[in-house]
Design a protein around this motif. Structure first.
Motif, mmCIF file in Angstrom:
data_model
loop_
_atom_site.group_PDB
_atom_site.id
_atom_site.type_symbol
_atom_site.label_atom_id
_atom_site.label_comp_id
_atom_site.label_asym_id
_atom_site.label_seq_id
_atom_site.Cartn_x
_atom_site.Cartn_y
_atom_site.Cartn_z
ATOM 1 N N CYS A 279 49.922 76.337 3.113
ATOM 2 C CA CYS A 279 49.600 77.466 2.231
ATOM 3 C C CYS A 279 48.391 77.133 1.351
ATOM 4 C CB CYS A 279 50.810 77.808 1.365
ATOM 5 S SG CYS A 279 52.210 78.523 2.278
ATOM 6 N N ASP A 280 48.318 75.909 0.862
ATOM 7 C CA ASP A 280 47.173 75.496 0.034
ATOM 8 C C ASP A 280 45.870 75.563 0.818
ATOM 9 O OD1 ASP A 280 48.823 75.075 -2.106
ATOM 10 O OD2 ASP A 280 48.993 72.910 -1.816
ATOM 11 N N ARG A 281 45.923 75.327 2.128
ATOM 12 C CA ARG A 281 44.734 75.362 2.979
ATOM 13 C C ARG A 281 44.463 76.765 3.550
ATOM 14 N NH1 ARG A 281 44.330 71.230 0.761
ATOM 15 N NH2 ARG A 281 43.603 69.220 1.555
ATOM 16 N N ASN A 282 45.221 77.760 3.096
ATOM 17 C CA ASN A 282 45.064 79.158 3.535
ATOM 18 C C ASN A 282 45.332 79.345 5.025
ATOM 19 O OD1 ASN A 282 44.287 80.078 0.924
ATOM 20 N ND2 ASN A 282 42.211 79.311 1.289
ATOM 21 N N ILE A 283 46.054 78.411 5.631
ATOM 22 C CA ILE A 283 46.464 78.555 7.025
ATOM 23 C C ILE A 283 47.699 79.442 7.119
ATOM 24 C CG2 ILE A 283 47.376 77.286 9.021
ATOM 25 C CD1 ILE A 283 45.635 74.929 8.144
ATOM 26 N N MET A 284 48.507 79.423 6.095
ATOM 27 C CA MET A 284 49.754 80.181 6.078
ATOM 28 C C MET A 284 49.865 80.929 4.753
ATOM 29 S SD MET A 284 53.546 78.631 6.839
ATOM 30 C CE MET A 284 53.056 78.091 8.489
ATOM 31 N N GLU A 285 50.257 82.196 4.835
ATOM 32 C CA GLU A 285 50.541 82.984 3.634
ATOM 33 C C GLU A 285 52.031 83.272 3.609
ATOM 34 O OE1 GLU A 285 49.278 87.157 1.386
ATOM 35 O OE2 GLU A 285 48.457 86.669 3.374
ATOM 36 N N ASN A 286 52.698 82.790 2.588
ATOM 37 C CA ASN A 286 54.147 82.878 2.505
ATOM 38 C C ASN A 286 54.567 84.137 1.760
ATOM 39 O OD1 ASN A 286 56.883 82.538 2.274
ATOM 40 N ND2 ASN A 286 56.789 80.709 0.983
ATOM 41 N N CYS A 287 55.014 85.157 2.519
ATOM 42 C CA CYS A 287 55.583 86.369 1.933
ATOM 43 C C CYS A 287 57.051 86.500 2.335
ATOM 44 C CB CYS A 287 54.807 87.600 2.396
ATOM 45 S SG CYS A 287 53.063 87.580 1.981
ATOM 46 N N TYR A 288 57.668 85.383 2.653
ATOM 47 C CA TYR A 288 59.010 85.369 3.234
ATOM 48 C C TYR A 288 60.064 84.882 2.242
ATOM 49 C CZ TYR A 288 62.660 84.282 6.698
ATOM 50 O OH TYR A 288 63.823 84.227 7.417
ATOM 51 N N ASP B 143 56.152 86.824 7.052
ATOM 52 C CA ASP B 143 56.913 87.845 6.340
ATOM 53 C C ASP B 143 58.024 88.366 7.254
ATOM 54 O OD1 ASP B 143 55.561 89.370 8.182
ATOM 55 O OD2 ASP B 143 54.212 90.315 6.739
ATOM 56 N N ASP B 144 58.713 89.418 6.841
ATOM 57 C CA ASP B 144 59.834 89.938 7.630
ATOM 58 C C ASP B 144 59.385 90.421 9.004
ATOM 59 O OD1 ASP B 144 61.661 89.424 5.623
ATOM 60 O OD2 ASP B 144 61.431 91.382 4.692
ATOM 61 N N PHE B 145 58.220 91.070 9.069
ATOM 62 C CA PHE B 145 57.733 91.564 10.357
ATOM 63 C C PHE B 145 57.371 90.409 11.288
ATOM 64 C CE2 PHE B 145 54.086 92.474 13.090
ATOM 65 C CZ PHE B 145 54.601 93.490 13.873
ATOM 66 N N THR B 146 56.602 89.447 10.788
ATOM 67 C CA THR B 146 56.127 88.346 11.635
ATOM 68 C C THR B 146 57.279 87.506 12.155
ATOM 69 O OG1 THR B 146 54.108 88.274 10.304
ATOM 70 C CG2 THR B 146 54.527 86.412 11.744
ATOM 71 N N VAL C 292 60.857 78.942 4.499
ATOM 72 C CA VAL C 292 59.891 79.037 5.590
ATOM 73 C C VAL C 292 60.027 77.840 6.521
ATOM 74 C CG1 VAL C 292 57.434 79.088 6.179
ATOM 75 C CG2 VAL C 292 58.278 80.422 4.241
ATOM 76 N N ALA C 293 60.207 76.651 5.945
ATOM 77 C CA ALA C 293 60.379 75.443 6.764
ATOM 78 C C ALA C 293 61.621 75.560 7.643
ATOM 79 C CB ALA C 293 60.464 74.211 5.866
#
Length: 445
Positions: A350-359, A305-308, A365-366
Motif C-alpha cells: 500500500c505504501d508503494r501504491n501497488i495496492m489500495e486497501n478499501c476492504y 474492495d468488495d467487488f475485486t 487483506v492478508a
C-alpha cells in the motif's frame, strides 16, 4: 478313491451359496444406467462453462460465490432471498416487449421460439443436469436475459429509466448487480444474451452487446479511458468470462510447452526486500501485467474492495473448473499469496501504491490473499509468470545480492538505523585512532 469322493461330496454339501436379493440387483443396475446429475458427463467438455463452485473453495471463502440480490440462470432460481429483484425482472421484460412490439412487431412468442431453438446448446453449458422442462427453460432464459439487456441499455442511456425506478434510485442496488452478475454460479450463456440483444435491437444503430457490458462494469473496474474499446471483438462464454478476458494482457500469453528447468515459488515481500529485490508500481491497462527487471518487480496498482475480492475468487473458480481456459487469474492469485505473508507485507504494498486497501485493515487483506490460494491447483511451469518466478528465484539465490542488500536493509533502511550505524562507525574510527596514537607515543615518546 471311494473315501476321497465321499469326503469331497461332504465338503461341497457343507458350503452354502448365499442368496442375492433380486431387488438389490435391480436397484444397482438402475443406478449404473443412470447418468450423473450433480456433475454431468458434459461437465468435461469445452462447451461446458457454468459450474457449481467446488465445496472445498466454499469452505475456505464462504458465501462469496452466492448471489446476494439477483439470480441469473438455474442454480439459484427461486431462492427466497432473491425474490425482490425477481419481481422487477418481469417489469423490465414488460417494458422491453412494449418497445419492440411497437418498433419491430415482435411479441413474447418470438423470444420464446428463439430460445427453444438454442435450448440444447444452452443446456450443454451447465455442469449439472437442469431439471426444467423446455417451456420453463425457455422462460428462464428470456426473463433473465432480457433483464440484463434492458439494464445495460438503461445504464448506457439508450433506454430511459422509468420515473422513481428503485433499481436506480436506491444507491445500494447497482453495486450488488456488479458482483452478482460476475459470480460463476450466476450465469447464462453469452450467445443467449447475443440472440436476445439481436432480436430486441432498435432500428437506430447502437453499441454492440460486448461494449455495453464492458461499459456497465467499468464503473466497478475503473480502467483507463480507451482501454475498453480494445476488447469489442472478444468471444466470451458468459459475463464473468467477458470481464476476465478483457483483463488478460495479450503481451503475457501462457507458454505452449513446459520449461526445461522447473520454476520455483518466490518469497514474501519482507524477504525479497532483504535480498535487494524491490517492488514498484507501474502504469498498465491491467493489473495482471507484472514484470521483473533489474532487481525490481513492477506491478500495476490493484484496488482491494468488495467487488475485486468477489471477482478474483470467481475467476479463480472458473479457471479451476474449465479445462480449456487459461489460468491467468490463478497465477496472479498465487503471486499475491507468495508476496503476502503478514499485514506488514500488505502495508508495504500500500505504501508503494501497488495496492489500495478499501476492504478492511491490513490483516484482513492478508488473510483474504492467503485464503485465495488455498486448495487451488497450480502448475508453475505452465503459467504466464513462469519466467518471472524463476528470474526472481535466481536473483534471490545470488549470495552477493543477498549479503549486500541485507547489510543495507539492516543499517540504512530508516534514518534512525543509518544514524546508529554512522555513530558506531565514528566511535570505531575514534577508538582505532586512539589506539594508534597510544602505540605511536609508546615507541616514540
Amino acid at each position: 478313491m471311494d473315501e476321497n469322493n465321499s469326503s469331497t461330496e461332504e465338503i461341497n454339501f457343507a458350503i452354502k451359496i448365499p442368496e442375492v436379493s433380486k431387488d438389490r440387483v435391480l436397484l444397482m443396475n438402475q443406478k449404473i444406467s443412470e447418468p450423473p446429475r450433480i456433475l454431468s458427463n458434459g461437465a468435461g467438455k469445452a462447451s461446458c462453462s457454468i459450474f457449481r463452485v467446488p465445496k472445498s473453495l466454499i469452505e475456505v471463502n464462504g458465501k462469496i460465490y452466492q448471489p446476494h440480490i439477483v439470480s441469473i440462470g438455474p442454480y439459484h432460481r427461486g431462492d427466497p432471498q432473491l425474490k425482490m429483484i425477481d419481481e422487477h425482472k418481469w417489469r423490465y421484460l414488460g417494458s422491453l416487449l412494449a418497445r419492440t412490439e411497437k418498433t419491430r412487431g415482435l411479441k413474447l412468442e418470438d423470444y420464446l421460439i428463439a430460445m427453444a431453438e438454442l435450448e440444447e446448446k444452452a443446456r450443454e453449458c451447465y455442469s449439472e443436469t437442469i431439471h426444467l422442462n423446455s417451456d420453463e427453460f425457455a422462460e428462464m432464459m428470456v426473463l433473465d436475459g432480457c433483464f440484463i439487456i434492458e439494464l445495460l441499455r438503461k445504464a448506457a442511456n439508450l433506454v430511459l429509466f422509468e420515473p422513481d425506478d428503485p433499481i436506480l434510485s436506491m444507491a445500494w442496488i447497482i453495486p450488488f448487480f456488479y458482483r452478482d452478475f460476475l459470480r460463476l454460479e450466476n450465469q447464462i450463456p453469452f450467445f443467449i444474451l447475443e440472440k436476445l440483444f439481436e432480436i430486441s435491437e432498435s432500428k437506430s444503430k447502437e453499441p454492440g452487446l460486448t461494449l455495453l457490458a464492458l461499459q456497465f462494469f467499468d464503473n466497478a473496474t475503473q480502467r483507463p479511458e480507451g482501454v475498453i474499446e480494445k476488447h469489442q471483438d472478444l468471444k466470451p462464454r458468459h459475463l464473468l468470462d467477458l470481464i476476465r478476458l478483457s483483463l488478460i494482457p495479450r503481451s503475457h500469453p501462457e507458454p505452449r510447452s513446459r520449461r526445461k528447468t522447473p520454476a520455483h515459488i518466490i518469497h514474501c515481500v519482507s524477504k525479497l526486500r532483504r535480498a535487494g529485490i524491490n517492488l514498484r508500481a507501474t502504469e498498465e491497462d491491467t493489473f495482471l501485467s507484472v514484470k521483473f527487471q533489474g532487481g525490481v518487480i513492477e506491478m500495476p496498482p490493484i484496488t482491494i474492495d468488495d467487488f475485486t475480492t468477489s471477482f478474483l475468487l470467481n475467476c479463480v473458480s472458473f479457471e479451476q473448473c474449465h479445462k480449456s481456459c487459461t489460468k491467468h487469474f490463478t497465477t496472479y492469485a498465487t503471486l499475491l499469496d507468495c508476496l503476502v505473508n503478514t499485514y506488514r507485507d500488505v502495508e508495504f504494498l500500500c505504501d508503494r501504491n501497488i495496492m489500495e486497501n478499501c476492504y478492511g485493515n491490513d490483516g484482513e487483506v492478508a488473510r483474504f490473499i492467503n485464503n485465495m490460494g488455498k486448495d487451488v491447483a497450480f502448475d508453475i511451469d505452465m503459467c504466464y509468470l513462469a519466467d518471472l518466478f524463476d528470474d526472481v528465484y535466481q536473483y534471490y539465490r545470488n549470495s552477493w545480492h543477498v549479503q549486500w542488500a541485507g547489510f543495507k536493509y539492516t543499517y540504512f533502511d530508516t534514518p534512525w538505523s543509518f544514524i546508529s550505524a554512522f555513530a558506531a562507525l565514528v566511535l570505531l574510527l575514534l577508538t582505532v585512532a586512539q589506539t594508534v596514537y597510544t602505540v605511536y607515543s609508546f615507541y616514540k615518546p
